[in-house]
Scaffold this motif. Sequence first.
Motif, PDB file in Angstrom:
ATOM      1  N   ALA A 337       0.807  -1.216   0.000  1.00 28.75           N
ATOM      2  CA  ALA A 337       0.000   0.000   0.000  1.00 28.75           C
ATOM      3  C   ALA A 337       0.840   1.265   0.000  1.00 28.75           C
ATOM      4  O   ALA A 337       0.373   2.330  -0.420  1.00 28.75           O
ATOM      5  CB  ALA A 337      -0.932   0.003   1.219  1.00 28.75           C
ATOM      6  N   LYS A 338       2.094   1.175   0.475  1.00 28.48           N
ATOM      7  CA  LYS A 338       2.970   2.339   0.520  1.00 28.48           C
ATOM      8  C   LYS A 338       3.803   2.495  -0.751  1.00 28.48           C
ATOM      9  O   LYS A 338       4.736   3.282  -0.785  1.00 28.48           O
ATOM     10  CB  LYS A 338       3.883   2.247   1.740  1.00 28.48           C
ATOM     11  N   GLN A 339       3.467   1.712  -1.774  1.00 31.23           N
ATOM     12  CA  GLN A 339       4.143   1.780  -3.069  1.00 31.23           C
ATOM     13  C   GLN A 339       5.614   1.409  -2.986  1.00 31.23           C
ATOM     14  O   GLN A 339       6.437   1.887  -3.760  1.00 31.23           O
ATOM     15  CB  GLN A 339       3.974   3.155  -3.707  1.00 31.23           C
ATOM     16  N   ARG A 340       5.948   0.527  -2.033  1.00 31.21           N
ATOM     17  CA  ARG A 340       7.272  -0.086  -2.070  1.00 31.21           C
ATOM     18  C   ARG A 340       7.367  -1.030  -3.265  1.00 31.21           C
ATOM     19  O   ARG A 340       8.449  -1.331  -3.743  1.00 31.21           O
ATOM     20  CB  ARG A 340       7.552  -0.835  -0.772  1.00 31.21           C
ATOM     21  N   TYR A 341       6.216  -1.529  -3.685  1.00 29.44           N
ATOM     22  CA  TYR A 341       6.075  -2.205  -4.972  1.00 29.44           C
ATOM     23  C   TYR A 341       5.111  -1.383  -5.812  1.00 29.44           C
ATOM     24  O   TYR A 341       4.228  -0.709  -5.286  1.00 29.44           O
ATOM     25  CB  TYR A 341       5.540  -3.627  -4.800  1.00 29.44           C
ATOM     26  N   ALA A 342       5.261  -1.455  -7.147  1.00 31.68           N
ATOM     27  CA  ALA A 342       4.489  -0.592  -8.038  1.00 31.68           C
ATOM     28  C   ALA A 342       3.211  -1.247  -8.554  1.00 31.68           C
ATOM     29  O   ALA A 342       2.496  -0.644  -9.344  1.00 31.68           O
ATOM     30  CB  ALA A 342       5.358  -0.161  -9.219  1.00 31.68           C
ATOM     31  N   SER A 343       2.898  -2.461  -8.114  1.00 30.54           N
ATOM     32  CA  SER A 343       1.724  -3.172  -8.618  1.00 30.54           C
ATOM     33  C   SER A 343       0.427  -2.457  -8.239  1.00 30.54           C
ATOM     34  O   SER A 343       0.302  -1.902  -7.150  1.00 30.54           O
ATOM     35  CB  SER A 343       1.685  -4.592  -8.051  1.00 30.54           C
ATOM     36  N   ASP A 344      -0.541  -2.496  -9.175  1.00 33.44           N
ATOM     37  CA  ASP A 344      -1.891  -2.011  -8.892  1.00 33.44           C
ATOM     38  C   ASP A 344      -2.883  -3.001  -9.508  1.00 33.44           C
ATOM     39  O   ASP A 344      -2.497  -4.091  -9.948  1.00 33.44           O
ATOM     40  CB  ASP A 344      -2.096  -0.586  -9.409  1.00 33.44           C
ATOM     41  N   ALA A 345      -4.156  -2.632  -9.540  1.00 30.79           N
ATOM     42  CA  ALA A 345      -5.186  -3.553 -10.017  1.00 30.79           C
ATOM     43  C   ALA A 345      -4.988  -3.927 -11.481  1.00 30.79           C
ATOM     44  O   ALA A 345      -5.184  -5.087 -11.873  1.00 30.79           O
ATOM     45  CB  ALA A 345      -6.575  -2.942  -9.799  1.00 30.79           C
ATOM     46  N   GLY A 386       7.799   6.805 -16.204  1.00 34.67           N
ATOM     47  CA  GLY A 386       6.357   7.023 -16.296  1.00 34.67           C
ATOM     48  C   GLY A 386       5.624   5.864 -16.928  1.00 34.67           C
ATOM     49  O   GLY A 386       4.541   6.037 -17.501  1.00 34.67           O
ATOM     50  N   ILE A 387       6.185   4.677 -16.802  1.00 39.61           N
ATOM     51  CA  ILE A 387       5.617   3.503 -17.451  1.00 39.61           C
ATOM     52  C   ILE A 387       4.854   2.674 -16.424  1.00 39.61           C
ATOM     53  O   ILE A 387       5.246   2.591 -15.258  1.00 39.61           O
ATOM     54  CB  ILE A 387       6.748   2.674 -18.111  1.00 39.61           C
ATOM     55  N   ARG A 388       3.749   2.080 -16.829  1.00 36.29           N
ATOM     56  CA  ARG A 388       2.991   1.203 -15.935  1.00 36.29           C
ATOM     57  C   ARG A 388       3.845   0.006 -15.548  1.00 36.29           C
ATOM     58  O   ARG A 388       4.492  -0.609 -16.400  1.00 36.29           O
ATOM     59  CB  ARG A 388       1.702   0.740 -16.607  1.00 36.29           C
ATOM     60  N   THR A 389       3.835  -0.324 -14.247  1.00 39.42           N
ATOM     61  CA  THR A 389       4.764  -1.315 -13.726  1.00 39.42           C
ATOM     62  C   THR A 389       4.055  -2.247 -12.764  1.00 39.42           C
ATOM     63  O   THR A 389       3.188  -1.823 -11.995  1.00 39.42           O
ATOM     64  CB  THR A 389       5.935  -0.621 -13.003  1.00 39.42           C
ATOM     65  N   VAL A 390       4.431  -3.532 -12.806  1.00 38.30           N
ATOM     66  CA  VAL A 390       3.920  -4.519 -11.865  1.00 38.30           C
ATOM     67  C   VAL A 390       5.102  -5.297 -11.302  1.00 38.30           C
ATOM     68  O   VAL A 390       6.012  -5.702 -12.040  1.00 38.30           O
ATOM     69  CB  VAL A 390       2.900  -5.457 -12.552  1.00 38.30           C
ATOM     70  N   ASP A 391       5.129  -5.480  -9.981  1.00 42.64           N
ATOM     71  CA  ASP A 391       6.223  -6.172  -9.300  1.00 42.64           C
ATOM     72  C   ASP A 391       5.872  -7.634  -9.072  1.00 42.64           C
ATOM     73  O   ASP A 391       4.792  -7.951  -8.546  1.00 42.64           O
ATOM     74  CB  ASP A 391       6.517  -5.495  -7.961  1.00 42.64           C
ATOM     75  N   VAL A 392       6.799  -8.507  -9.445  1.00 43.51           N
ATOM     76  CA  VAL A 392       6.607  -9.950  -9.306  1.00 43.51           C
ATOM     77  C   VAL A 392       7.936 -10.571  -8.879  1.00 43.51           C
ATOM     78  O   VAL A 392       8.961  -9.900  -8.838  1.00 43.51           O
ATOM     79  CB  VAL A 392       6.137 -10.575 -10.645  1.00 43.51           C
ATOM     80  N   GLY A 393       7.925 -11.863  -8.571  1.00 43.27           N
ATOM     81  CA  GLY A 393       9.182 -12.517  -8.249  1.00 43.27           C
ATOM     82  C   GLY A 393       9.003 -13.920  -7.713  1.00 43.27           C
ATOM     83  O   GLY A 393       7.893 -14.352  -7.366  1.00 43.27           O
TER      84      GLY A 393
END
Length: 425
Positions: A337-345, A386-393
């Motif tokens: 929730a604090k945007q330590r990762y950039a994932s969103d819906a 400024g690119i849409r980003t999703v964090d995975v691993g």
Amino acid sequence: MIGSRDAYVDGFIDFVSDSPSSYHAVAALGTTLAAAGFRRVREDESWDPLRAGSRGLTIRDGALIAWRAGEGLSATSPVRILGCHTDSPGFVLKPRPDFEAEGWAQAGVEIYGGPLLNSWLDRDLALAGRVVTREGVQHLVRTGAVARIPQLAIHLDREVGSGLVLDKQRHTQPVLGVAGAGASVHQLLASAAGVSANDIAGADVRLADAQPPARIGAAGELLASPRLDNLSSVFAGLRALVETEPAPGTIAVLAAFDHEELGSESRSGASGPFLEEVLGRLFSGIGAGAEERARALSGSWCLSADAGHAVHPNYPDRHDPRVRPRAGGGPMLKLNAKQRYASDAHGAALWRRCCEAAGIPAQEFVSHNGVPCGSTIGPLTATRIGIRTVDVGVPLLSMHSARELAHVDDLRGLAAATAAFFAGS
């Protein structure tokens, strides 16, 4: 196609073995990419226009960016980026590293990032990295097992069982041999480089675990290895880029940065200009002006891939009580929730499509509210480009240890999902 699990893991073991430092990792990447038809270009030379089917790569120190163009390119073609990092926590040599103490020859080292210090004790360690001669020529260097950080015997510290406390300066300097026996860091590096010790003018060299990766577990389902954080993502991106045709009208990109463990603020880190400059040149190569670049980036995605935490069986209370990622449960979508990762819906929906297309399971990771969350290159790339980003691993145990642990299905699963991402899922 990514291929079978066993073949994938065998290839990954070879890659980790070839990559004891970020500089070795990009060299190994470059060799594999060149064999697959990717042309290396230098930053100080003119680049050819980008065409359908173009394959290229460029290297900046311990970072590499490679690209593969799909069919039907236009000035507004979006990019699909797999972002990762080539460095891992550990120790690097200090200037003038040779010294002696109490009859021992030792090497002066500085802590890099946030390693689990105790995991480096009593291990056979090599030296690996790069040296540069007075003429400015760079040489990759790697020794055999030459060093060890010895732990104090329990007889001399009866309280060690109640908690090991290491002074970062006094207790982490490795032993190379006995004093007067000819043990010398510079001689070891010079011999590995094939140059005179007097010719070495600079060195970026780290300690490296000399023990190779190994399949373990009752059914051989686990991989114990150095540098799973984050070579697990680097290799997944490499295999996906080589083996996947990009979606029509898109450009697939592998961006492997250095210095993530230090915060990424360097010329080869994710906060530096490397990716932005490469993308600018690629867009120029398809005739994109400022308007077209903005439109292209608005339709682009970055998959920020970095290792995450599996639930630890001995410390279950350190994890969220309901979101419980398991080894073998598939690569993870990482949320904060604090945007330590950039994932969103929207990123979650994209990741689900990629995993479904690859036929692999997926799971989520979120931190326990009382345990601080780490971060990745994802928010940095999203902020800078400024690119849409999703964090995975890939979920790990023992993250930041000298030797980490992962499930082999999760390692291959990340590559399969990345391939689906490049293919346009």
